[in-house]
Design an enzyme around this catalytic site. Structure first.
Site, short mmCIF file in Angstrom:
data_model
loop_
_atom_site.label_atom_id
_atom_site.label_comp_id
_atom_site.label_asym_id
_atom_site.label_seq_id
_atom_site.Cartn_x
_atom_site.Cartn_y
_atom_site.Cartn_z
N GLY A 17 67.48 11.44 66.01
CA GLY A 17 66.81 10.68 67.07
C GLY A 17 67.19 9.21 67.03
CG HIS A 41 64.71 14.56 68.08
ND1 HIS A 41 65.54 15.01 69.07
CD2 HIS A 41 64.76 15.49 67.11
CE1 HIS A 41 66.06 16.17 68.70
NE2 HIS A 41 65.60 16.48 67.51
CB THR A 125 56.85 24.04 64.86
OG1 THR A 125 57.35 24.80 65.97
CG2 THR A 125 58.00 23.47 64.06
CD GLN A 210 65.08 22.95 66.58
OE1 GLN A 210 65.89 23.37 67.39
NE2 GLN A 210 63.98 22.37 66.95
CG ASP A 319 66.47 3.13 54.17
OD1 ASP A 319 67.20 4.02 54.64
OD2 ASP A 319 65.26 3.03 54.44
P1 IMP Z 1 60.21 27.46 64.85
O1 IMP Z 1 61.43 26.80 65.37
O2 IMP Z 1 58.94 26.73 65.23
O3 IMP Z 1 60.15 28.93 65.17
O4 IMP Z 1 60.25 27.38 63.24
C1 IMP Z 1 61.24 28.06 62.49
C2 IMP Z 1 61.67 27.20 61.30
O5 IMP Z 1 62.41 26.10 61.79
C3 IMP Z 1 60.53 26.61 60.49
O6 IMP Z 1 60.96 26.52 59.13
C4 IMP Z 1 60.38 25.22 61.05
O7 IMP Z 1 59.79 24.33 60.15
C5 IMP Z 1 61.82 24.88 61.33
N1 IMP Z 1 62.01 23.88 62.38
C6 IMP Z 1 61.91 24.06 63.72
N2 IMP Z 1 62.16 22.92 64.36
C7 IMP Z 1 62.47 22.01 63.43
C8 IMP Z 1 62.87 20.65 63.49
O8 IMP Z 1 63.05 20.05 64.55
N3 IMP Z 1 63.11 20.03 62.29
C9 IMP Z 1 62.98 20.67 61.11
N4 IMP Z 1 62.63 21.95 60.99
C10 IMP Z 1 62.37 22.60 62.15
MG MG Z 2 62.63 16.18 63.26
#
Ligand code: IMP
Ligand code: MG
Length: 406
Positions: A17, A41, A125, A210, A319
């Site tokens: 982001g 983000h 999530t 992701q 950092d």
């Molecule tokens: P979902 O995408 O909500 O179905 O989650 C599936 C997995 O992806 C879980 O372990 C979430 O924590 C992870 N996840 C989904 N979106 C993100 C993101 O934007 N950043 C980090 N982990 C994510």
């Molecule tokens: Mg994130």
């Protein structure tokens, strides 16, 4: 200038982001092509932290904003996010007609399925993203254009299927009305718009959500998200030809985090993990969960660099390691007495491998006020050699100004 894609090379939260906001000034538009409101983000401007779940992170840079067909769109989140933006930024958003929507019943199903999994839950999530993509694959999901064409939607089959799955479909009609109000006047053909921008000499910044290791097909399945997080999904997720997918910029943190369940070979605990979590504000931007912390994993990164064809790398959060005496880098995995640097081969037993570390580096006490300090330069050279990439950007703080271009 060609189009550019910013893609995460770890398990998400690499700092995309901030970099999208930093780079956005050079582009006509910023486009999302995958995922949904599971993304978080963060962009920090002055004393204010902004978290975007659906709106592309170019929102505060005054750019045109595009949400492509590959996104699973939660119009309730979108409406809330738009209300926080300056009115001019709201007007700059186009959502693709073909985006399929996340319904309230999808969110209920997400929670119910996690409960059924019990001890082996994914740790989603709970934003309904998996069920929404499943409904799309079943050809039951409503698309953005369906709700805007008044009377154009038959909720019958969708309602019956939700009911059979035990999800509550009672609010669907009201939800459709809300979705219509949010989307009216904002729909368009995002692929055609990306092509038009290119024809008139402009370029587009593609913002992946992701991270590579959460990709549905190539990540640490089943502990992955339900969409495709790789740059190879850009053309499909936007509706443009492969030739317009542009150049990938891979983003990696100088350590690793993961939120949710699943194997994490370089995970650490104790005081060091806690210190990194606090210094790096490593709490989920969507769920607030503390992120799991680990050392940099070259085996996983090399795989991610390969999958995305990344020749350029942005290294973030340097950092954070200024406060840590020494850090380690995992260069291979040990399993049943043999060592391997091949992530794919280890994928089936990722939870059992033992990381083999090199500990040649420190960023302790590094200061960035007058450019890249020597310790950071050494890390850059180390990674360039290990990954066969060029490090082109360094991020050493949340603000735009804390960025060094190499
Ligand atoms: P979902 O995408 O909500 O179905 O989650 C599936 C997995 O992806 C879980 O372990 C979430 O924590 C992870 N996840 C989904 N979106 C993100 C993101 O934007 N950043 C980090 N982990 C994510
Ligand atoms: Mg994130």
């Amino acid at each position: 200038m060609t189009n550019l894609s910013v893609v995460g090379l770890q398990w998400g939260d690499e700092g995309k982001g901030k970099l999208v906001d930093f780079l956005a000034g050079r582009f006509v538009a910023v486009a999302r092509f995958n995922g949904g409101s599971n993304a978080g983000h963060t962009v920090v401007i002055g004393a204010k932290r902004h978290t975007f779940h659906l709106v592309p992170s170019g929102a505060l840079a005054g750019k045109e904003l595009l949400i492509g067909a590959g996104v699973a769109l939660d119009t309730e989140v979108l409406s809330q996010e738009l209300s926080l933006l300056p009115p001019r930024a709201r007007k700059r958003l186009t959502v693709d007609n073909r985006c399929s929507l996340v319904s309230p019943a999808d969110k209920g199903l997400d929670v119910a399925i996690e409960e059924i999994r019990g001890g082996s839950s994914i740790g989603t999530t709970r934003r309904g993203i998996g069920p929404a993509y499943a409904m799309r694959a079943l050809r039951l999901a409503l698309r953005a254009s369906d709700v805007v064409d008044e009377g154009g939607q038959d909720l019958g089959p969708m309602t019956d299927v939700y009911r059979r799955l035990g999800a509550d479909p009672s609010g669907l009609r009201k939800w459709v009305e809300g979705a219509r109000a949010t989307l009216k006047g904002r729909l368009g053909d995002v692929g055609a718009r990306v092509m038009d921008i290119g024809s008139s000499g402009g370029s587009v910044l593609f913002e992946a959500s992701q991270g590579t290791l959460l990709d549905l097909l190539h990540g640490s399945y089943p502990y992955v998200t339900s969409s495709h997080t790789l740059v190879s999904y850009i053309p499909a997720g936007l509706g443009i030809p492969l030739s317009e997918a542009g150049e990938p910029l891979g983003v990696a943190k100088c350590y690793t985090t993961r939120v949710g369940g699943g194997p994490f070979p370089t995970e650490i605990g104790g005081k060091t993990a806690a210190a990194i979590r606090e210094a790096g504000k490593e709490y989920g931007a969507t769920t607030g969960r503390p992120r799991r912390i680990g050392w940099l994993d070259i085996v996983a990164l090399r795989y991610a660099v390969m999958l995305n064809g990344a020749k350029k790398l942005a290294l973030s959060k340097l950092d954070v390691l200024s406060g840590v005496k020494e850090f380690k880098v995992c260069t291979s995995y040990r399993h049943l007495g043999s060592e391997s640097g091949n992530f794919q081969r280890a994928a089936a037993h990722l939870g059992e491998v033992e990381p083999v570390y090199e500990s040649p580096l420190t960023l302790h006490g590094a200061e960035y006020a007058s450019g890249l300090p020597r310790q950071a330069q050494r890390l850059v050279e180390y990674l360039e050699d290990a990954l066969k990439v060029k490090v082109t950007l360094i991020s050493h703080g949340e603000e735009r100004s804390r960025t060094i271009e190499l």
